[in-house]
Enzyme design. Sequence first.
Site, PDB file in Angstrom:
ATOM      1  N   ASN A   1       1.656  -5.861   8.670  1.00 14.54           N
ATOM      2  CA  ASN A   1       1.256  -4.482   8.385  1.00 14.54           C
ATOM      3  C   ASN A   1       0.580  -3.897   9.625  1.00 14.54           C
ATOM      4  OD1 ASN A   1       0.251  -2.159   6.527  1.00 14.54           O
ATOM      5  ND2 ASN A   1      -1.613  -2.904   7.509  1.00 14.54           N
ATOM      6  N   GLU A   2       1.065  -2.756  10.061  1.00 13.92           N
ATOM      7  CA  GLU A   2       0.471  -2.081  11.233  1.00 13.92           C
ATOM      8  C   GLU A   2       0.123  -3.108  12.302  1.00 13.92           C
ATOM      9  OE1 GLU A   2      -2.574   0.762  10.093  1.00 13.92           O
ATOM     10  OE2 GLU A   2      -1.139   1.907   8.913  1.00 13.92           O
TER      11      GLU A   2
ATOM     12  N   GLU B   1      -3.909  -2.047  -2.578  1.00 15.63           N
ATOM     13  CA  GLU B   1      -4.558  -2.944  -1.620  1.00 15.63           C
ATOM     14  C   GLU B   1      -5.880  -3.434  -2.191  1.00 15.63           C
ATOM     15  OE1 GLU B   1      -5.059  -1.163   2.255  1.00 15.63           O
ATOM     16  OE2 GLU B   1      -5.751  -3.047   3.135  1.00 15.63           O
TER      17      GLU B   1
ATOM     18  N   TYR C   1      -0.042   9.329   7.335  1.00 16.13           N
ATOM     19  CA  TYR C   1      -0.988  10.019   6.438  1.00 16.13           C
ATOM     20  C   TYR C   1      -1.111  11.478   6.850  1.00 16.13           C
ATOM     21  CZ  TYR C   1      -2.449   5.538   4.531  1.00 16.13           C
ATOM     22  OH  TYR C   1      -2.470   4.329   3.879  1.00 16.13           O
TER      23      TYR C   1
ATOM     24  N   GLU D   1       3.338   3.784   3.578  1.00 10.72           N
ATOM     25  CA  GLU D   1       1.976   4.325   3.406  1.00 10.72           C
ATOM     26  C   GLU D   1       2.055   5.813   3.735  1.00 10.72           C
ATOM     27  OE1 GLU D   1      -1.441   2.318   5.086  1.00 10.72           O
ATOM     28  OE2 GLU D   1      -0.529   0.356   4.697  1.00 10.72           O
TER      29      GLU D   1
ATOM     30  N   GLN E   1      -3.230   5.485  -2.278  1.00 12.03           N
ATOM     31  CA  GLN E   1      -2.939   4.242  -2.960  1.00 12.03           C
ATOM     32  C   GLN E   1      -2.992   4.482  -4.464  1.00 12.03           C
ATOM     33  OE1 GLN E   1      -5.061   0.796  -1.586  1.00 12.03           O
ATOM     34  NE2 GLN E   1      -4.727   1.267   0.566  1.00 12.03           N
TER      35      GLN E   1
HETATM   36  O1  AHR Z   1      -4.429   2.616   3.155  1.00 15.96           O
HETATM   37  C1  AHR Z   1      -5.540   2.289   3.915  1.00 15.96           C
HETATM   38  C2  AHR Z   1      -5.178   1.652   5.237  1.00 15.96           C
HETATM   39  O2  AHR Z   1      -4.487   2.550   6.046  1.00 15.96           O
HETATM   40  C3  AHR Z   1      -4.255   0.467   5.191  1.00 15.96           C
HETATM   41  O3  AHR Z   1      -4.928  -0.717   4.907  1.00 15.96           O
HETATM   42  C4  AHR Z   1      -3.695   0.422   6.564  1.00 15.96           C
HETATM   43  O4  AHR Z   1      -2.414  -0.158   6.612  1.00 15.96           O
HETATM   44  C5  AHR Z   1      -3.696   1.864   6.992  1.00 15.96           C
HETATM   45  O5  AHR Z   1      -4.236   2.036   8.240  1.00 15.96           O
END
Ligand code: AHR
Length: 524
Positions: free
Chosen positions: A193-194, A48, A273, A328, A377
Amino acid sequence: MRSLLVGFTLIVMTIAAPMMAAQKVELSIDASKTGAKIDRNIFGQFAEHLGHGVYEGIWVGPDSKIPNTRGIRNDVVGALKAIKVPNVRWPGGCFADEYHWRNGIGPQRVVTLNPNWGGVIEPNTFGTHEFMDFLDQIGAEAYVSVNVGSGTPREAAEWLEYMTTAQPTTLEKERAANGHPAPYKIAYLGIGNESWDCGGNMTPDYYLSQMKTYSRFVRNFNSEQQDKQQMLKIAVGPGGDGPRWTDWTETVMKAYQQHTWSWDINGLSMHNYTVGHWPPSYTSVGFGETEYSQFLKFTLEMDGLISKHAAIMDKYDPDKKVALVVDEWGGWYAPLPGSNPGFLVQQNSLRDAILAALNLNIFARHADRVRGANIAQMINVLQAMIMTEKEKMVLTPTYYVFKMYVPFQDATFVPVTFDAGWYTHGDVALPRVDAIAAKDASGKLWLEITNLDPNQPVEVEASLAGITAKSAAGETLTAPKVDSVNTFDTPNTVLPKPVSAKVQGGKLALKLEPKSVTVVSVEQ
Ligand code: AHR
């Protein structure tokens, strides 16, 4: 006094000795029983425009003193080639829903801002052509996320025409004038995205109607991608396990079941995450066994989350046509002291290597549905493969796990049964070991075993049916401490080393070091 001391030492040794004795774990593998293909795309990466992920991590510019090819760092390219990156998701993340592709093409780039990530200047010097050049250099495919949040279907459709048509349209001519007459290939298209959060805070129904429009009009014109190698469209999916997320999956998948010729999706994204609690407060270095065990417990929740959303998908798509793409994932810790909090800078320790192995194993066990994943990332951001500082580069423990797992790319899953036993610390209980097996294209059997216990070795005995095993060897990754890291000055603290196993009478015996990730191949 001396004999008292000797006596005391002996007592301590007697008490301590059983603690250090290797635990025994039996695995059973029948190589004639195979499951789904472990799609190589579960080893995807995510880059990103965030902090030093793209600028400095990939792009230094053609005039930099750092060795580069057309502005892209040679050291980073070399390292990434070695882990056979299947695809790179770009340009975001939250950034994607504020990205306007025209700012990043041509000789005169538009300088904008990056309000999501530190409010810094976005020079747009790394745009479409630079991204595609980077992919070419590392040998990966493109996963492009288009702007649904603040863009339009027309803007996204024109971007795809610009990238993929060979017909002499105005956009094709513009691409050629910008240096690339041949059309590009786009393997994956992320539709937003999200969108439930940073991508526009949409309701599931509102997103659904947006997504259908994008699916209809954002076309790939590359003639080589019409029958074979078709571009796969990935819709935004869930970001957790509560009703908010199950409703989202229900809404998109129910609509998919009734979809008509005019729109389609091939994947549903999921973000998860390992964080513990928001905002991230666990530190990425300078922690002990308590934080190690707690964080690994959090990461194992990935399995339940996949099962939950896969079950909803099964209701509406029993043939599993739509992939679940965990685009992600990774450990997210408190920012390193002194770093810009908007840049998501953290260290990467042995714990992250184990975390990566556990998640990759979960994806492999769900290979029938999970056919893509992108760790967050790739460079300098969150759970990165690589860290850079000016001309310096260091490979992280997570990088080495991805390297050790290369043989699992597109290999066929082979079930492993075992009683893992338990490693406990305080009120945390974790399976002592985790393991997967797979057969590669040549029929060779590969076995991965993780020893989660940071204190005790494990003696593994694996019974191997369905093959005539002769020998086994591979690599193991461990380090002195759970929070050992590689730094620019000490880059070899967490490094794989060779390991061999005994094979006799259809059984493989292997001793695992505490807190280690091991991959071996079995010679027949
Ligand atoms: O990876 C960082 C951020 O986490 C991304 O931009 C977003 O999609 C997520 O909330």
